[in-house]
Design a protein around this motif. Structure first.
Motif, PDB file in Angstrom:
ATOM      1  N   SER A 297      -4.389   0.833   5.455  1.00  0.00           N
ATOM      2  CA  SER A 297      -4.851   1.664   4.350  1.00  0.00           C
ATOM      3  C   SER A 297      -5.570   2.882   4.911  1.00  0.00           C
ATOM      4  CB  SER A 297      -5.784   0.859   3.428  1.00  0.00           C
ATOM      5  OG  SER A 297      -6.196   1.647   2.331  1.00  0.00           O
ATOM      6  N   THR A 301      -1.019   6.936   5.303  1.00  0.00           N
ATOM      7  CA  THR A 301      -0.116   6.000   4.634  1.00  0.00           C
ATOM      8  C   THR A 301      -0.161   6.154   3.117  1.00  0.00           C
ATOM      9  OG1 THR A 301      -1.801   4.245   4.642  1.00  0.00           O
ATOM     10  CG2 THR A 301      -0.244   4.299   6.485  1.00  0.00           C
ATOM     11  N   HIS A 302      -1.268   6.674   2.586  1.00  0.00           N
ATOM     12  CA  HIS A 302      -1.339   6.921   1.155  1.00  0.00           C
ATOM     13  C   HIS A 302      -0.715   8.270   0.783  1.00  0.00           C
ATOM     14  CE1 HIS A 302      -3.663   3.385   0.051  1.00  0.00           C
ATOM     15  NE2 HIS A 302      -4.418   3.588   1.118  1.00  0.00           N
ATOM     16  N   ASN A 322       1.919  -4.590   1.024  1.00  0.00           N
ATOM     17  CA  ASN A 322       0.584  -4.266   0.538  1.00  0.00           C
ATOM     18  C   ASN A 322       0.656  -2.899  -0.141  1.00  0.00           C
ATOM     19  OD1 ASN A 322       0.961  -2.952   3.062  1.00  0.00           O
ATOM     20  ND2 ASN A 322      -1.248  -2.718   3.336  1.00  0.00           N
ATOM     21  N   THR A 324      -0.011   0.567  -0.435  1.00  0.00           N
ATOM     22  CA  THR A 324      -0.365   1.895   0.049  1.00  0.00           C
ATOM     23  C   THR A 324       0.431   2.909  -0.751  1.00  0.00           C
ATOM     24  OG1 THR A 324       1.355   1.801   1.761  1.00  0.00           O
ATOM     25  CG2 THR A 324      -0.870   1.060   2.371  1.00  0.00           C
ATOM     26  N   ASP A 342      -3.892  -7.431   1.532  1.00  0.00           N
ATOM     27  CA  ASP A 342      -4.184  -6.577   2.678  1.00  0.00           C
ATOM     28  C   ASP A 342      -3.043  -6.733   3.678  1.00  0.00           C
ATOM     29  OD1 ASP A 342      -4.673  -8.938   4.293  1.00  0.00           O
ATOM     30  OD2 ASP A 342      -6.682  -9.026   3.416  1.00  0.00           O
ATOM     31  N   HIS A 343      -3.224  -6.186   4.888  1.00  0.00           N
ATOM     32  CA  HIS A 343      -2.133  -6.232   5.872  1.00  0.00           C
ATOM     33  C   HIS A 343      -2.373  -7.281   6.960  1.00  0.00           C
ATOM     34  CE1 HIS A 343      -4.998  -3.152   7.497  1.00  0.00           C
ATOM     35  NE2 HIS A 343      -4.774  -3.814   8.623  1.00  0.00           N
TER      36      HIS A 343
END
Length: 398
Positions: A297, A301-302, A322, A324, A342-343
């Motif tokens: 995150s 990536t966003h 996840n 993103t 989460d990752h």
């Protein structure tokens, strides 16, 4: 070359149409423009074709053609020659091609190239009274670029993102993060996620049951700079000790994957066929039970949006991921796939066990929902009219 009264030049030093992931973005957006009645010429970085040729993957009232401006150095060029072309002279040949046309385009859309490319194309547009649009798909982190924070590629990308793109008459953003960023800078922005010809993609595959053999999960792409493959492998290995599951990794070599996980051997539940032709990816994904994608995150990536997520849904293959970027707009837990909180490998392990126990009817429903979401949200025809309206709004904003 092109004598159309109104046409659009979609330019950049990319390969087209299947040389790299970015060219899929270019193809989808160019198809939307053509579907809206625009005549589009994609001007890529290759040395050919030297005159525009029709791209068959276009539908609508407009046309879609491709020509190479020769911005990319030839394969046998020396390091010095490559550096001069990519750092010093990038954009010269695109501008020369634009100058050669008997009529000026309605607008120029730029994908990639960095600061030097944007500066040259921007000067040409201002000099000729042509609207300039930036197709923005990334916000690069230093570790993603050769040379890190002080390397020329990162400095060039940073200058383009912060200085050149805001000066354009319009921005086409691939994510809501980029949309918000450029709107806050006072830019005219249109949000268009990754698109493709969804109806040309044949959905299918098999529905998994707990008695039908191992859960077939696929990862495809290039891990390291964005994707996190190590927790996927560790989670698969942990699950496989009690539940049949196979992870197939397409893209990196077995040696690269071993280096990522830091071991001499990979778990028996992990297969690494390596790189395959782009045209084979569709069949591979279609026949998997799930594709899997996890990313940290972070801002980069966003800001981007993974095309592989769109391709998987188009194949009717649910996604384990996840949230993103804008994935959360299209991935509902238990509907188009499964959402990881989460990752971490522990979270992936939990979700893989859940996927392995999914009854056949629910698996089939999930595949149908994945495909339906692709059709409603990612087909290029869906964005034809928004793109046309956006381009019309730029008239007079030179």
């Amino acid at each position: 070359m092109t004598g159309a009264a109104t046409w659009i030049a979609y330019v950049g030093p990319f390969r087209f149409p299947w040389g790299e992931p970015g060219s899929r973005r270019v193809l989808g957006l160019a198809q939307s423009m053509a579907a809206a009645g625009r005549d589009v010429v994609v001007v890529s970085g290759e040395s050919g074709p030297t005159t525009p040729v029709t791209v068959s993957a276009a539908s609508g009232a407009g046309t879609l053609r491709h020509v190479g401006a020769g911005e990319r150095p030839p394969a046998g060029a020396s390091m010095v020659s490559k550096a001069v072309q990519l750092v010093v002279r990038l954009g010269e040949r695109t501008v020369r091609w634009l100058d050669e046309q008997p009529t000026r385009p309605e607008c120029v859309v730029v994908y990639g190239g960095g600061a030097q490319y944007m500066a040259r194309v921007g000067r040409w547009c201002r000099r000729n009274g042509v609207a300039l649009v930036a197709d923005v798909v990334e916000w690069y982190a230093p570790h993603q670029m050769p040379g890190g924070a002080l390397g020329p590629p990162h400095l060039s990308a940073k200058l383009a993102l912060r200085h050149h793109y805001p000066r354009c008459q319009g921005i086409i953003a691939i994510s809501s993060l980029l949309e918000r960023h450029y709107r806050a800078r006072g830019c005219r922005v249109l949000l268009v996620p990754p698109t493709l010809d969804v109806f040309e993609v044949k959905p299918g595959g098999r529905a998994v049951t707990t008695q039908a053999g191992p859960l077939d999960v696929v990862y495809f792409g290039t891990p390291g700079r964005k994707d996190l493959l190590t927790p996927i492998i560790r989670a698969t290995d942990a699950v496989s000790r009690s539940t049949p599951v196979i992870l197939s990794v397409y893209g990196p070599s077995a040696e690269q994957v071993r280096d990522l996980v830091g071991g001499a051997h990979l778990p028996s539940s992990v297969r690494v066929p390596g790189r395959v032709p782009q045209q084979d990816v569709e069949d591979i994904v279609r026949n998997a039970d799930f594709s899997v994608l996890v990313r940290p995150s972070e801002r980069f990536t966003h800001a981007g949006f993974p095309t592989k997520f769109v391709e998987s849904l188009a194949c009717g293959t649910p996604v384990i991921a996840n949230l993103t970027s804008d994935i959360g707009r299209y991935l509902q837990d238990g509907r188009q796939g499964f959402v990881c909180a989460d990752h971490s490998s522990a979270e992936l392990e939990r979700v893989l066990r859940r996927a392995a126990m999914l009854p056949r009817p629910q698996q089939e429903e999930m595949r149908e929902a994945a495909r339906a979401t692709a059709e409603s949200s990612f087909d290029y025809r869906r964005y034809a009219q928004p793109v046309a309206g956006f381009l019309d709004s730029l008239r007079g904003r030179r």
